[in-house]
Scaffold this motif. Structure first.
Motif, PDB file in Angstrom:
ATOM      1  N   ALA A 123       5.713  -8.569  -6.331  1.00 36.30           N
ATOM      2  CA  ALA A 123       4.293  -8.180  -6.268  1.00 36.30           C
ATOM      3  C   ALA A 123       4.161  -6.697  -6.611  1.00 36.30           C
ATOM      4  O   ALA A 123       3.215  -6.287  -7.302  1.00 36.30           O
ATOM      5  CB  ALA A 123       3.727  -8.459  -4.881  1.00 36.30           C
ATOM      6  N   PHE A 124       5.120  -5.902  -6.162  1.00 36.42           N
ATOM      7  CA  PHE A 124       5.091  -4.466  -6.477  1.00 36.42           C
ATOM      8  C   PHE A 124       5.238  -4.252  -7.990  1.00 36.42           C
ATOM      9  O   PHE A 124       4.535  -3.433  -8.583  1.00 36.42           O
ATOM     10  CB  PHE A 124       6.199  -3.746  -5.704  1.00 36.42           C
ATOM     11  CG  PHE A 124       6.230  -2.268  -5.935  1.00 36.42           C
ATOM     12  CD1 PHE A 124       5.116  -1.480  -5.713  1.00 36.42           C
ATOM     13  CD2 PHE A 124       7.395  -1.655  -6.385  1.00 36.42           C
ATOM     14  CE1 PHE A 124       5.146  -0.111  -5.939  1.00 36.42           C
ATOM     15  CE2 PHE A 124       7.439  -0.288  -6.611  1.00 36.42           C
ATOM     16  CZ  PHE A 124       6.301   0.482  -6.395  1.00 36.42           C
ATOM     17  N   VAL A 155       0.860  -1.196   0.000  1.00 37.27           N
ATOM     18  CA  VAL A 155       0.000   0.000   0.000  1.00 37.27           C
ATOM     19  C   VAL A 155       0.891   1.240   0.000  1.00 37.27           C
ATOM     20  O   VAL A 155       0.699   2.180  -0.789  1.00 37.27           O
ATOM     21  CB  VAL A 155      -0.927   0.016   1.251  1.00 37.27           C
ATOM     22  CG1 VAL A 155      -1.599   1.371   1.408  1.00 37.27           C
ATOM     23  CG2 VAL A 155      -1.966  -1.088   1.155  1.00 37.27           C
ATOM     24  N   TYR A 156       1.913   1.213   0.867  1.00 37.30           N
ATOM     25  CA  TYR A 156       2.786   2.379   1.016  1.00 37.30           C
ATOM     26  C   TYR A 156       3.614   2.633  -0.251  1.00 37.30           C
ATOM     27  O   TYR A 156       3.697   3.756  -0.744  1.00 37.30           O
ATOM     28  CB  TYR A 156       3.683   2.159   2.231  1.00 37.30           C
ATOM     29  CG  TYR A 156       4.412   3.412   2.657  1.00 37.30           C
ATOM     30  CD1 TYR A 156       3.701   4.532   3.090  1.00 37.30           C
ATOM     31  CD2 TYR A 156       5.799   3.468   2.629  1.00 37.30           C
ATOM     32  CE1 TYR A 156       4.366   5.689   3.472  1.00 37.30           C
ATOM     33  CE2 TYR A 156       6.465   4.620   3.017  1.00 37.30           C
ATOM     34  CZ  TYR A 156       5.748   5.724   3.428  1.00 37.30           C
ATOM     35  OH  TYR A 156       6.404   6.859   3.801  1.00 37.30           O
ATOM     36  N   LEU A 157       4.198   1.555  -0.791  1.00 37.86           N
ATOM     37  CA  LEU A 157       5.016   1.701  -2.009  1.00 37.86           C
ATOM     38  C   LEU A 157       4.171   2.195  -3.186  1.00 37.86           C
ATOM     39  O   LEU A 157       4.623   3.033  -3.969  1.00 37.86           O
ATOM     40  CB  LEU A 157       5.666   0.359  -2.388  1.00 37.86           C
ATOM     41  CG  LEU A 157       6.805  -0.104  -1.482  1.00 37.86           C
ATOM     42  CD1 LEU A 157       7.199  -1.533  -1.825  1.00 37.86           C
ATOM     43  CD2 LEU A 157       8.005   0.833  -1.620  1.00 37.86           C
ATOM     44  N   ALA A 158       2.946   1.684  -3.262  1.00 37.90           N
ATOM     45  CA  ALA A 158       2.058   2.116  -4.356  1.00 37.90           C
ATOM     46  C   ALA A 158       1.773   3.613  -4.215  1.00 37.90           C
ATOM     47  O   ALA A 158       1.826   4.359  -5.195  1.00 37.90           O
ATOM     48  CB  ALA A 158       0.772   1.307  -4.337  1.00 37.90           C
ATOM     49  N   LYS A 159       1.489   4.048  -2.964  1.00 35.31           N
ATOM     50  CA  LYS A 159       1.217   5.477  -2.737  1.00 35.31           C
ATOM     51  C   LYS A 159       2.427   6.322  -3.111  1.00 35.31           C
ATOM     52  O   LYS A 159       2.315   7.342  -3.791  1.00 35.31           O
ATOM     53  CB  LYS A 159       0.882   5.721  -1.261  1.00 35.31           C
ATOM     54  CG  LYS A 159      -0.594   5.703  -0.981  1.00 35.31           C
ATOM     55  CD  LYS A 159      -0.889   6.214   0.410  1.00 35.31           C
ATOM     56  CE  LYS A 159      -2.332   5.863   0.754  1.00 35.31           C
ATOM     57  NZ  LYS A 159      -2.531   5.681   2.175  1.00 35.31           N
ATOM     58  N   LEU A 160       3.605   5.876  -2.656  1.00 34.73           N
ATOM     59  CA  LEU A 160       4.843   6.627  -2.942  1.00 34.73           C
ATOM     60  C   LEU A 160       5.065   6.788  -4.442  1.00 34.73           C
ATOM     61  O   LEU A 160       5.568   7.808  -4.890  1.00 34.73           O
ATOM     62  CB  LEU A 160       6.058   5.886  -2.368  1.00 34.73           C
ATOM     63  CG  LEU A 160       6.405   6.085  -0.908  1.00 34.73           C
ATOM     64  CD1 LEU A 160       7.688   5.333  -0.588  1.00 34.73           C
ATOM     65  CD2 LEU A 160       6.565   7.562  -0.571  1.00 34.73           C
ATOM     66  N   SER A 161       4.707   5.761  -5.192  1.00 33.79           N
ATOM     67  CA  SER A 161       4.963   5.820  -6.641  1.00 33.79           C
ATOM     68  C   SER A 161       3.780   6.436  -7.389  1.00 33.79           C
ATOM     69  O   SER A 161       3.759   6.426  -8.622  1.00 33.79           O
ATOM     70  CB  SER A 161       5.269   4.427  -7.188  1.00 33.79           C
ATOM     71  OG  SER A 161       4.112   3.627  -7.114  1.00 33.79           O
ATOM     72  N   GLY A 162       2.782   6.927  -6.634  1.00 36.74           N
ATOM     73  CA  GLY A 162       1.650   7.608  -7.259  1.00 36.74           C
ATOM     74  C   GLY A 162       0.717   6.657  -7.983  1.00 36.74           C
ATOM     75  O   GLY A 162      -0.010   7.049  -8.880  1.00 36.74           O
TER      76      GLY A 162
END
Ligand code: ATP
Length: 260
Positions: A143-144, A96-103
């Motif tokens: 997964a990311f 969730v966090y990585l997805a948010k960081l990458s927009g």
């Protein structure tokens, strides 16, 4: 998808890369082999725009890494040898966090599907990353890449320290990613893994690509022989391309994992 042409990089007086050229088409895996100091990680660092080339061209999906680094970074996911994630977060929280960081806007269902696709056991999803093995961390990283729909995956020694069954699982996941159309460039010392996975195998020495092998009907023994011949000190450093009957950059098939 990944195109490198006459790439050159010096560190002071040391020629780390010397006119390196190769292509990795969509849906294919290329492995770069070579002894320590051959220039493999420098190649990845240039593609990541961590460092700038002295000359030459690099494009990802048609965009220049030097001219449009923001565009090319959006298209790739990099997995370093040690996948660094947020240790106190679990797998779901990390994604969730990585997805948010990458927009990247993503739903819980998509995150769960990506984790399922990597084969990470559901019982581990809510465990903090600090309790994960290297193989499990890699699955979160992959997964990311799935969530991002990454067109390019750059992997630096992904199988070092993995046990044989984790290596096999890793090979299967990467095969799936390639089948979905990703172009994958993997730096490795693992000849077995390269032989199982790669469509093309590049052997580097002193910043040059000494051999570009089409992994179509290439036995592991033949790969080992080529590798040792090209990295041995007294080799004359002639250039080899084992693909006489096919294109040297777009081999059509590779051995199936189970036959390797
Ligand atoms: N930032 C840097 N400054 C100076 N020299 C560097 C730098 N990065 C790499 N080099 C040198 O460039 C050469 C290529 O290094 P590189 O890390 O690309 O090799 P490699 O093939 O990835 O090796 P290994 O298998 O050990 O990871 C080496 O001689 C290394 O010492």
């Amino acid at each position: 998808m990944i195109e490198i042409k006459n790439l050159t990089k010096r560190f002071g007086s040391h020629q780390a890369l010397d006119s390196l050229s190769f292509n990795v088409p969509a849906g294919q895996v290329m492995c770069l082999l070579g002894a320590n100091g051959a220039g493999k990680s420098t190649t990845l660092n240039l593609l990541l725009n961590f460092i700038e080339p002295d000359s030459g061209e690099m494009t990802i999906d048609g965009d220049s890494v030097v001219i449009s680094p923001e565009k090319t970074k959006q298209k790739l996911v990099y997995l370093p040898e040690q996948v660094n994630l947020y240790e106190e977060f679990n797998a779901l929280e990390n994604l969730v966090y990585l997805a948010k960081l990458s927009g990247h806007v993503t739903s819980n269902a998509e995150i769960e599907q990506a984790l399922t696709d990597t084969g990470l056991q559901k019982s581990a999803w809510l465990q903090p990353l600090s309790s994960y093995s290297k193989g499990m961390r890699q699955k979160v990283g992959i997964a990311f890449a799935l969530l991002r729909g990454a067109k390019v995956l750059l992997l630096d020694e992904p199988t070092s320290g993995l046990d044989p069954s984790a290596t096999l699982e890793f090979i299967r996941i990467i095969e799936k990613l390639a089948q979905r159309g990703a172009a994958i460039l993997m730096v490795t010392h693992d000849l077995y893994c390269a032989h199982c996975l790669a469509h093309q195998i590049g052997i580097m020495k002193q910043g040059q690509l000494k051999a570009l092998l089409n992994n179509n009907n290439l036995s592991l023994e033949a790969l080992e022989k080529e590798y040792h011949q090209h990295i041995s000190d007294n080799n004359e450093l002639t250039k080899t391309t084992i693909s006489d009957t096919t294109s040297n950059t777009t081999p059509s098939s590779k051995p199936a994992t189970q036959n390797a």
